[in-house]
Design an enzyme around this catalytic site. Sequence first.
Site, PDB file in Angstrom:
ATOM      1  N   HIS A   6       0.829  -1.205   0.000  1.00  0.00           N
ATOM      2  CA  HIS A   6       0.000   0.000   0.000  1.00  0.00           C
ATOM      3  C   HIS A   6       0.869   1.262   0.000  1.00  0.00           C
ATOM      4  CE1 HIS A   6      -2.634   2.982   2.227  1.00  0.00           C
ATOM      5  NE2 HIS A   6      -3.436   2.604   1.244  1.00  0.00           N
ATOM      6  N   ARG A   7       0.859   1.968  -1.117  1.00  0.00           N
ATOM      7  CA  ARG A   7       1.714   3.153  -1.310  1.00  0.00           C
ATOM      8  C   ARG A   7       3.195   2.783  -1.178  1.00  0.00           C
ATOM      9  NH1 ARG A   7      -1.762   7.175   2.703  1.00  0.00           N
ATOM     10  NH2 ARG A   7      -3.798   6.375   2.090  1.00  0.00           N
ATOM     11  N   GLU A  33       0.411  -0.678  -4.731  1.00  0.00           N
ATOM     12  CA  GLU A  33      -0.710   0.241  -4.917  1.00  0.00           C
ATOM     13  C   GLU A  33      -0.182   1.652  -4.814  1.00  0.00           C
ATOM     14  OE1 GLU A  33      -3.949   2.915  -3.280  1.00  0.00           O
ATOM     15  OE2 GLU A  33      -2.021   2.341  -2.406  1.00  0.00           O
ATOM     16  N   ASP A  35      -1.358   6.147  -5.698  1.00  0.00           N
ATOM     17  CA  ASP A  35      -2.417   7.121  -5.945  1.00  0.00           C
ATOM     18  C   ASP A  35      -1.949   8.136  -6.980  1.00  0.00           C
ATOM     19  OD1 ASP A  35      -4.176   6.432  -3.431  1.00  0.00           O
ATOM     20  OD2 ASP A  35      -2.122   6.646  -2.707  1.00  0.00           O
ATOM     21  N   HIS A  48      -0.946  10.824  -2.457  1.00  0.00           N
ATOM     22  CA  HIS A  48      -2.272  10.466  -1.963  1.00  0.00           C
ATOM     23  C   HIS A  48      -3.173  11.670  -1.709  1.00  0.00           C
ATOM     24  CE1 HIS A  48      -5.293   9.535   1.151  1.00  0.00           C
ATOM     25  NE2 HIS A  48      -5.412   8.406   0.487  1.00  0.00           N
ATOM     26  N   GLU A 108      -4.778   3.957  -8.154  1.00  0.00           N
ATOM     27  CA  GLU A 108      -6.005   4.606  -7.710  1.00  0.00           C
ATOM     28  C   GLU A 108      -6.061   6.014  -8.287  1.00  0.00           C
ATOM     29  OE1 GLU A 108      -8.351   6.424  -3.838  1.00  0.00           O
ATOM     30  OE2 GLU A 108      -6.826   4.880  -3.499  1.00  0.00           O
ATOM     31  N   LYS A 110      -7.300   9.504  -8.028  1.00  0.00           N
ATOM     32  CA  LYS A 110      -7.789  10.331  -6.928  1.00  0.00           C
ATOM     33  C   LYS A 110      -8.578  11.533  -7.464  1.00  0.00           C
ATOM     34  CE  LYS A 110      -6.787   9.997  -3.138  1.00  0.00           C
ATOM     35  NZ  LYS A 110      -7.431   9.317  -1.980  1.00  0.00           N
ATOM     36  N   ASP A 234       0.466  -1.760   4.593  1.00  0.00           N
ATOM     37  CA  ASP A 234       1.679  -0.955   4.722  1.00  0.00           C
ATOM     38  C   ASP A 234       2.887  -1.834   5.057  1.00  0.00           C
ATOM     39  OD1 ASP A 234      -0.024   1.192   4.412  1.00  0.00           O
ATOM     40  OD2 ASP A 234      -0.051   1.738   6.533  1.00  0.00           O
TER      41      ASP A 234
END
Length: 245
Positions: A6-7, A33, A35, A48, A108, A110, A234
């Site tokens: 995640h990120r 992943e 954003d 993000h 993703e 945004k 994370d």
Amino acid sequence: MKIFAHRGLSGFYPENTMLAFKKCLDLDIYGIELDVQKSKDNHLVVIHDEKVDRTFNGSGYVKDMTLDELKSLNSSFKNYEENIDCKVPTLREVLLLFKPTNFIINIEIKNNKIKYKNIEEDVVNLVKELNMEKRVLISSFRMKTLKKLKKICPKIKRAYLLSEKFYKYRLKSLIFSRVTKNKSYSINPNYTIVDNKFIKKCHNRDMKVLCYRVNNIEDYKKLLKIKADGIFTDFPNIMSDDIFK
């Protein structure tokens, strides 16, 4: 279970930076992943928040800054303020990093708060330019974005992001029917709303369930037991089936 960083490896390094992504390269995981938003001069950038204030030493909206201005910012993460890999990266930079690998990249978009003009087309065009259509999953909280993506390039997989609040206060049957009609690859829900019934509803509609943001081993075990298809975490170096061995 599919594990997405995640990120990037954001539990240990500044989120959504090249450093956090590079630290994933040697991990035995399914993907990462990130954003995406747009700079003032129309570049796709990986960050993000709509504002830079939380993660960088600046203030203001991403949409109001040029790429050069964004690149001039330093990370606000302690001990990484001067690290050259902790700048705002472009989507192109991140995709090129992972292109030689087998990682799947969940992008993703945004645009649920700021409606960036043509962001769907720009993301798709870049993915196609790099011949990475089969390596990408594009997610959004906006059904309009998923519909647009389906029209632009139906062969790129799409995922519907679902928050706990939205799921609680909207008609659940309507959510499932819209996502099914869109032929989405997956629903990516907040893990707190996922149970056996939710999983079965999705699987009966040929959709995966990829849960965010799972950082607790007990939550991971629960989701694995009820046959969730994947998680965003994370701590991808910690969350794995090995914890049962």
